[in-house]
Write an enzyme that holds these catalytic residues in place. Structure first.
Site, PDB file in Angstrom:
ATOM      1  CD  GLU A   6      -1.144  -0.045   3.726  1.00 57.10           C
ATOM      2  OE1 GLU A   6      -2.303  -0.429   3.534  1.00 57.10           O
ATOM      3  OE2 GLU A   6      -0.697   0.215   4.858  1.00 57.10           O
ATOM      4  CG  HIS A  37      -2.908   0.114   7.521  1.00 53.62           C
ATOM      5  ND1 HIS A  37      -2.764  -0.716   6.445  1.00 53.62           N
ATOM      6  CD2 HIS A  37      -3.770  -0.512   8.351  1.00 53.62           C
ATOM      7  CE1 HIS A  37      -3.490  -1.794   6.616  1.00 53.62           C
ATOM      8  NE2 HIS A  37      -4.105  -1.693   7.770  1.00 53.62           N
TER       9      HIS A  37
END
Length: 293
Positions: free
Chosen positions: A213, A251
């Site tokens: 990511e 996150h």
């Protein structure tokens, strides 16, 4: 074959009497995982019943290991107590500790990881803030649903829990050797590189899916490792192609600045070492099917 978690693994649950620990202990048992007990110092000496399976509760990880031969601990304790739970697992030198808890303070993760390094990394830590590890048809340690995919010959490592599940579903017709959700916190135990090395060394894993990511440089470092050490085909997916620069996305580590840490930059780094990278999970699955055909 599987990495780190096999049918022979003996699993304990730290926090087995709590709501999350008990719920997922029941799920793991239903999946065929060899759960042999739990840890809660306040309820040591008692047993818990899971649909007729009686599991003992121990005061410490070391006691649980001595009495049951446990070699895996899954940690379901609140964030404020996670550091102490992981330190206890490290002190007991359990081979694998899977830290599911979300919201662990970064300084706590830094502290227990530094301790593990100082102790020679006798305990492999997966997480925190991760879905765990599953070897379909063999064992399941964490919160990954057990019925998404059968066993097969693809290895999967992912920062994202939900994308772990989606990729397992997309490639359920082929199946997986082991699926590892490493978590997306800024400080984690097991990295993409650790999983890539293990899958490269596993004779029954034929190809690898790596999900990353935006933010940080973990995927670029993984690309360097692939170039130097991985001969098996790797297919990648980077979450966050549409993320605006300068915004924290999901996150804690997923923030991009300028061209650093972008999905495009990570895609370019991986493709430069021969990794095929999809822009969606379905495209990534299609690329893997081409590899496996």
């Amino acid at each position: 074959m599987a990495i780190w978690l096999t049918k022979e693994s003996k699993v304990i649950v730290q926090g087995i009497t709590g709501s999350e620990g008990s719920k997922h202990a029941r799920r793991m048992l239903a999946a065929g995982t060899n759960v042999v007990g739990g840890v809660n110092p306040r309820k040591a000496g008692t047993t818990v019943d899971f649909d007729g399976t009686q599991l003992p509760v121990f005061a410490t990880v070391a006691e649980a290991m001595k009495e049951t031969g446990a070699d895996v601990s899954v940690i379901f304790v609140p964030p404020a107590f996670t550091k102490a739970a992981v330190v206890e697992a490290i002190d007991a030198e359990i081979p694998l500790a899977v830290v599911i808890t979300e919201g662990v303070p970064v300084q706590d993760s830094a502290a227990f990881w530094a301790l593990n390094l100082d102790r020679g990394q006798k305990t492999r830590i997966i997480g925190p803030n991760c879905p765990g590890i599953a070897s379909p048809g063999a064992s399941n340690a964490g919160i990954i649903p057990a019925d998404i995919t059968p066993a097969g010959r693809i290895g999967l490592v992912s920062k994202s829990g939900t994308l772990t599940y989606q990729m397992m579903y997309e490639l359920r017709d082929i199946g997986f050797s082991t699926c590892v959700g490493i978590g997306g916190d800024p400080i984690i135990g097991t990295t993409h590189i650790d999983a890539l090395k293990a899958f490269q060394d596993d004779p029954e894993t034929d190809a690898i899916v790596m999900i990353g990511e935006i933010g940080g440089d973990a995927e670029e470092r993984a690309a360097d490792f692939i170039k130097a050490h991985v001969t098996k085909p790797v297919v990648g997916y980077i979450a966050g192609f549409t993320a605006p620069p300068g915004k924290t996305m999901g996150h804690a580590g997923a923030i991009i600045s300028g061209s650093a840490g972008t999905a495009d930059a990570k895609k370019a780094a991986l493709e430069a070492v021969g990794v095929k990278v999809g822009k969606t999970p379905s495209e990534t699955a299609r690329l893997m099917r081409e590899v496996m055909s």
